[in-house]
Design a protein around this motif. Structure first.
Motif, PDB file in Angstrom:
ATOM      1  N   SER A  57       0.839  -1.194   0.000  1.00 12.63           N
ATOM      2  CA  SER A  57       0.000   0.000   0.000  1.00 12.63           C
ATOM      3  C   SER A  57       0.876   1.246   0.000  1.00 12.63           C
ATOM      4  O   SER A  57       1.827   1.343   0.768  1.00 12.63           O
ATOM      5  N   VAL A  61      -2.668   2.736   6.483  1.00 19.03           N
ATOM      6  CA  VAL A  61      -3.961   3.060   7.072  1.00 19.03           C
ATOM      7  C   VAL A  61      -4.003   2.520   8.500  1.00 19.03           C
ATOM      8  O   VAL A  61      -3.199   1.663   8.889  1.00 19.03           O
ATOM      9  N   GLY A  63      -5.406   0.240  10.119  1.00 17.39           N
ATOM     10  CA  GLY A  63      -6.138  -1.013   9.986  1.00 17.39           C
ATOM     11  C   GLY A  63      -5.188  -2.183  10.002  1.00 17.39           C
ATOM     12  O   GLY A  63      -3.965  -2.020  10.089  1.00 17.39           O
ATOM     13  N   GLU A  85     -10.409  -3.615  -3.721  1.00 17.46           N
ATOM     14  CA  GLU A  85     -11.574  -3.694  -2.839  1.00 17.46           C
ATOM     15  C   GLU A  85     -11.207  -3.331  -1.398  1.00 17.46           C
ATOM     16  O   GLU A  85     -12.068  -2.897  -0.626  1.00 17.46           O
ATOM     17  N   PHE A  86      -9.952  -3.507  -1.040  1.00 15.81           N
ATOM     18  CA  PHE A  86      -9.494  -3.267   0.335  1.00 15.81           C
ATOM     19  C   PHE A  86      -8.777  -1.929   0.496  1.00 15.81           C
ATOM     20  O   PHE A  86      -8.266  -1.625   1.575  1.00 15.81           O
ATOM     21  N   LYS A  87      -8.723  -1.139  -0.587  1.00  9.59           N
ATOM     22  CA  LYS A  87      -7.991   0.125  -0.558  1.00  9.59           C
ATOM     23  C   LYS A  87      -8.521   1.033   0.551  1.00  9.59           C
ATOM     24  O   LYS A  87      -9.722   1.249   0.665  1.00  9.59           O
ATOM     25  N   GLY A  88      -7.615   1.543   1.387  1.00  8.60           N
ATOM     26  CA  GLY A  88      -7.986   2.414   2.486  1.00  8.60           C
ATOM     27  C   GLY A  88      -8.536   1.694   3.703  1.00  8.60           C
ATOM     28  O   GLY A  88      -8.824   2.327   4.720  1.00  8.60           O
ATOM     29  N   GLU A  89      -8.650   0.370   3.605  1.00  9.60           N
ATOM     30  CA  GLU A  89      -9.215  -0.435   4.690  1.00  9.60           C
ATOM     31  C   GLU A  89      -8.166  -1.305   5.363  1.00  9.60           C
ATOM     32  O   GLU A  89      -8.172  -1.482   6.592  1.00  9.60           O
ATOM     33  N   PHE A  90      -7.263  -1.859   4.558  1.00  6.59           N
ATOM     34  CA  PHE A  90      -6.202  -2.720   5.067  1.00  6.59           C
ATOM     35  C   PHE A  90      -4.860  -2.283   4.478  1.00  6.59           C
ATOM     36  O   PHE A  90      -4.808  -1.683   3.401  1.00  6.59           O
ATOM     37  N   ARG A 303     -14.791  -9.975   4.680  1.00  3.99           N
ATOM     38  CA  ARG A 303     -15.341  -9.050   5.675  1.00  3.99           C
ATOM     39  C   ARG A 303     -16.359  -9.751   6.579  1.00  3.99           C
ATOM     40  O   ARG A 303     -16.371  -9.551   7.793  1.00  3.99           O
TER      41      ARG A 303
END
Length: 311
Positions: A57, A61, A63, A85-90, A303
């Protein structure tokens, strides 16, 4: 036409208009765009005499971290659609295992599952990645399972997409290999197209310049692919792997495409029976690579899996 595909076509058209790019130049631009869209950037880490390439990344983040492990003959870019799909989340790390992608490809090192677990562990240690969720596809699924059993203090959860390692139920691939024909190792022009048709039920659109470069790379890797396949070929018929995965402590989600012709989806039951805290999800219209064929559904399954573990 899906929006991502349309964007890629527009990018290629713009690139061609700006200059008479080579196929390699177009390929590099397209791959760079896919990575950037997923919030990823390429890096390398040295492990002994090996250079191991990976994507991570761009921006950290607040996370958890997810480590992604590709399958045989594949590479780190197999994960960009799921990573998006996980951008900014993991925080994402997707590795090229030795022998694959942009990593070193010596012919004289070990390529069994346990060897790859060792290389991956050294790379993660150098990067200071100590605790993470791990996902793997096919050969990478077997490596993820074995890594989870070998380093239980590091792995929070594991997701196995159509994992190798157990072949209780034989597939079309097994029959072909026994006949002397391995569709997973392209040898000449046209073989890469057959590989994609064999492995993927929902084959993503790949423009011709990108496809040509992918095919050239696959054919160029024939020798190392044959060495790697020989090293892992008999693992599914040995008791050591099955015994090892019974020691996995992390919760495990086994995701399998029901139309997988590489490894029969019924082997999911064998994994779930062997691993103490495992569950399965079977995807009806998917082949051997759910994270490529159905990235949104794959992300949603993960998720939901995490949500079910919350107190």
């Amino acid at each position: 036409m899906p929006r991502n595909t349309l964007n890629l076509v527009l990018l290629l058209a713009t690139t061609l208009l700006i200059s008479a790019c080579s196929k390699q130049g177009i390929y590099d631009s397209a791959i760079g765009w896919e990575r950037s869209s997923a919030g990823l950037e390429p890096e390398q880490v040295t492990v002994g005499e090996l250079e191991i390439a990976y994507l991570r990344s761009k921006e950290a983040v607040d996370g958890d971290t997810v480590v992604l492990v590709h399958g045989f003959g594949a590479n780190k870019d197999n994960w960009t659609r799921l990573a998006k799909e996980f951008k900014g989340e993991f925080n994402i790390y997707a590795f090229d295992l030795p022998g694959h992608g942009d990593s070193s490809k010596p012919l004289n090192i070990g390529y069994r599952f346990e060897d790859q677990v060792g290389y991956l562990n050294q790379a993660l240690a150098k990067l200071g990645v100590e605790r993470f969720h791990m996902m793997g596809n096919s050969m990478g699924g077997a490596i993820t399972a074995l890594y989870s059993a070998t380093h239980p203090d590091q792995v929070q959860t594991a997701v196995l997409f159509d994992p190798a390692g157990i072949f209780e139920y034989e597939s079309e691939l097994v029959d072909l290999v026994l006949e002397g024909d391995n569709p997973l190792i392209p040898k000449q022009e046209g073989d890469f197209d057959k590989l994609l048709d064999f492995a993927l039920e929902k084959r993503p659109f790949v423009p011709w310049p990108i496809f040509d470069v992918m095919e050239e790379k696959a054919i160029a890797n024939r020798e190392v692919n044959e060495v790697i396949f020989a090293a892992i070929r008999d693992t599914g018929f040995e008791p050591d792997f099955r015994n090892a995965i019974t020691n996995i402590q992390a919760p495990v989600l086994v995701v399998w495409g029901k139309l997988d012709r590489v490894i029969d989806y019924r082997n999911a039951d064998v994994f779930v029976e062997a691993i103490p805290n495992a569950r399965k999800a079977i995807l009806d219209d998917i082949g051997h690579a759910p994270m490529v064929e159905a990235p949104e559904e794959s992300a949603a399954l993960f998720r939901d899996f995490l949500a079910d573990r919350q107190p």
